[in-house]
Design a protein around this motif. Structure first.
Motif, PDB file in Angstrom:
ATOM      1  N   GLY A  31       1.118  -1.217  -0.055  1.00 11.63           N
ATOM      2  CA  GLY A  31       0.271   0.206   0.211  1.00 11.63           C
ATOM      3  C   GLY A  31       0.887   1.177   0.034  1.00 11.63           C
ATOM      4  O   GLY A  31       0.721   2.177  -0.813  1.00 11.63           O
ATOM      5  N   ILE A  32       2.209   1.290   0.755  1.00 10.04           N
ATOM      6  CA  ILE A  32       2.572   1.879   0.862  1.00 10.04           C
ATOM      7  C   ILE A  32       3.483   2.194  -0.505  1.00 10.04           C
ATOM      8  O   ILE A  32       3.409   4.189  -1.023  1.00 10.04           O
ATOM      9  CB  ILE A  32       3.897   1.931   2.199  1.00 10.04           C
ATOM     10  N   ALA A  33       3.689   1.279  -1.263  1.00  8.51           N
ATOM     11  CA  ALA A  33       4.485   1.442  -2.717  1.00  8.51           C
ATOM     12  C   ALA A  33       3.384   2.144  -3.706  1.00  8.51           C
ATOM     13  O   ALA A  33       4.227   2.586  -4.320  1.00  8.51           O
ATOM     14  CB  ALA A  33       5.186   0.684  -3.214  1.00  8.51           C
ATOM     15  N   ALA A  34       1.909   0.977  -3.351  1.00  8.41           N
ATOM     16  CA  ALA A  34       1.167   1.869  -4.564  1.00  8.41           C
ATOM     17  C   ALA A  34       1.065   3.324  -4.623  1.00  8.41           C
ATOM     18  O   ALA A  34       1.099   3.884  -5.406  1.00  8.41           O
ATOM     19  CB  ALA A  34      -0.231   1.526  -4.475  1.00  8.41           C
ATOM     20  N   SER A  35       1.145   3.647  -3.381  1.00  8.87           N
ATOM     21  CA  SER A  35       1.048   5.407  -3.023  1.00  8.87           C
ATOM     22  C   SER A  35       1.586   6.004  -3.097  1.00  8.87           C
ATOM     23  O   SER A  35       1.595   7.431  -3.674  1.00  8.87           O
ATOM     24  CB  SER A  35       0.385   5.848  -1.539  1.00  8.87           C
ATOM     25  N   MET A  36       3.335   5.543  -2.963  1.00  3.38           N
ATOM     26  CA  MET A  36       4.601   6.344  -3.435  1.00  3.38           C
ATOM     27  C   MET A  36       4.288   6.977  -5.249  1.00  3.38           C
ATOM     28  O   MET A  36       4.380   7.753  -5.977  1.00  3.38           O
ATOM     29  CB  MET A  36       5.414   5.582  -3.339  1.00  3.38           C
ATOM     30  N   CYS A  37       3.997   5.098  -5.725  1.00  7.66           N
ATOM     31  CA  CYS A  37       3.946   5.650  -7.177  1.00  7.66           C
ATOM     32  C   CYS A  37       2.999   6.577  -7.784  1.00  7.66           C
ATOM     33  O   CYS A  37       3.277   7.113  -8.898  1.00  7.66           O
ATOM     34  CB  CYS A  37       3.845   3.518  -7.884  1.00  7.66           C
ATOM     35  N   ALA A  38       1.610   6.206  -7.530  1.00  9.50           N
ATOM     36  CA  ALA A  38       0.581   6.931  -7.258  1.00  9.50           C
ATOM     37  C   ALA A  38       0.725   8.880  -7.027  1.00  9.50           C
ATOM     38  O   ALA A  38       0.913   9.592  -8.214  1.00  9.50           O
ATOM     39  CB  ALA A  38      -0.718   6.535  -6.824  1.00  9.50           C
ATOM     40  N   ALA A  39       1.486   8.975  -6.582  1.00  6.73           N
ATOM     41  CA  ALA A  39       1.959  10.353  -6.040  1.00  6.73           C
ATOM     42  C   ALA A  39       3.066  10.369  -7.227  1.00  6.73           C
ATOM     43  O   ALA A  39       2.977  11.899  -7.572  1.00  6.73           O
ATOM     44  CB  ALA A  39       2.349  10.469  -4.758  1.00  6.73           C
ATOM     45  N   VAL A  40       3.948   9.926  -7.245  1.00  6.29           N
ATOM     46  CA  VAL A  40       4.898  10.273  -8.754  1.00  6.29           C
ATOM     47  C   VAL A  40       4.443  10.801 -10.115  1.00  6.29           C
ATOM     48  O   VAL A  40       4.542  11.459 -10.172  1.00  6.29           O
ATOM     49  CB  VAL A  40       5.976   9.306  -8.546  1.00  6.29           C
ATOM     50  N   ALA A  41       3.257   9.938 -10.460  1.00  8.16           N
ATOM     51  CA  ALA A  41       2.405   9.937 -11.321  1.00  8.16           C
ATOM     52  C   ALA A  41       1.779  11.300 -11.479  1.00  8.16           C
ATOM     53  O   ALA A  41       1.710  11.712 -12.521  1.00  8.16           O
ATOM     54  CB  ALA A  41       1.575   9.196 -11.871  1.00  8.16           C
ATOM     55  N   VAL A  42       1.408  11.754 -10.547  1.00 12.80           N
ATOM     56  CA  VAL A  42       0.714  13.064 -10.124  1.00 12.80           C
ATOM     57  C   VAL A  42       1.577  13.946 -10.015  1.00 12.80           C
ATOM     58  O   VAL A  42       1.538  15.486 -11.058  1.00 12.80           O
ATOM     59  CB  VAL A  42      -0.056  13.210  -9.062  1.00 12.80           C
ATOM     60  N   VAL A  43       3.012  14.524  -9.654  1.00 16.97           N
ATOM     61  CA  VAL A  43       3.515  15.018  -9.563  1.00 16.97           C
ATOM     62  C   VAL A  43       4.212  15.225 -10.711  1.00 16.97           C
ATOM     63  O   VAL A  43       4.231  16.140 -11.859  1.00 16.97           O
ATOM     64  CB  VAL A  43       5.690  14.923  -8.182  1.00 16.97           C
ATOM     65  N   TRP A  44       4.197  13.855 -12.036  1.00 11.80           N
ATOM     66  CA  TRP A  44       5.405  14.048 -12.724  1.00 11.80           C
ATOM     67  C   TRP A  44       4.007  14.550 -14.006  1.00 11.80           C
ATOM     68  O   TRP A  44       4.345  15.574 -15.162  1.00 11.80           O
ATOM     69  CB  TRP A  44       4.801  12.718 -13.850  1.00 11.80           C
TER      70      TRP A  44
END
Length: 121
Positions: A31-44
């Motif tokens: 869940g932490i890894a998925a949240s981090m990936c989703a946050a990176v996608a938003v920032v990108w």
């Protein structure tokens, strides 16, 4: 970013599997890894037009509040039928805290759903 989004989806599914089976050592890190990936996608995508950014933001909001609900289940809720490995709740069963976290998650889901009409503008 497509690979990050794909990896995020993979971790999201792994989190769901860990949650369904009540295996916190799988569910929490995934869940932490998925949240981090989703946050990176938003920032990108932050400089892209709203119609490109909005789906990423809605996915992030949904995932974060889904993670909150999962944490409530894993940390504070005693399952109706305990699994053979008996790994939950990780902390002492606490109905009040569970209800507060579940209510917060429901509010987050609702807030995320309210963003959908912005994509139609």
């Amino acid at each position: 970013v497509d690979r990050v989004s794909f990896l995020g989806d993979f971790f999201w599914l792994l989190k769901e599997l860990g949650w369904i089976l009540l295996v916190p050592p799988v569910a929490l890190p995934s869940g932490i890894a998925a949240s981090m990936c989703a946050a990176v996608a938003v920032v990108w995508h932050r400089r892209r037009p709203l119609e490109d950014l909005l789906p990423e933001v809605i996915s992030l909001i949904w995932l974060l509040f889904n993670f909150v609900w999962m944490c409530a289940d894993i940390l504070f809720d005693q399952p109706d039928v305990q699994t053979p490995w008996t790994l939950t709740p990780l902390l002492k069963e606490d109905e009040v805290t569970y209800d507060q976290l579940a209510s917060a998650a429901k509010g987050g889901f609702f807030a995320g759903a309210l963003l959908f009409p912005l994509g139609l503008v």
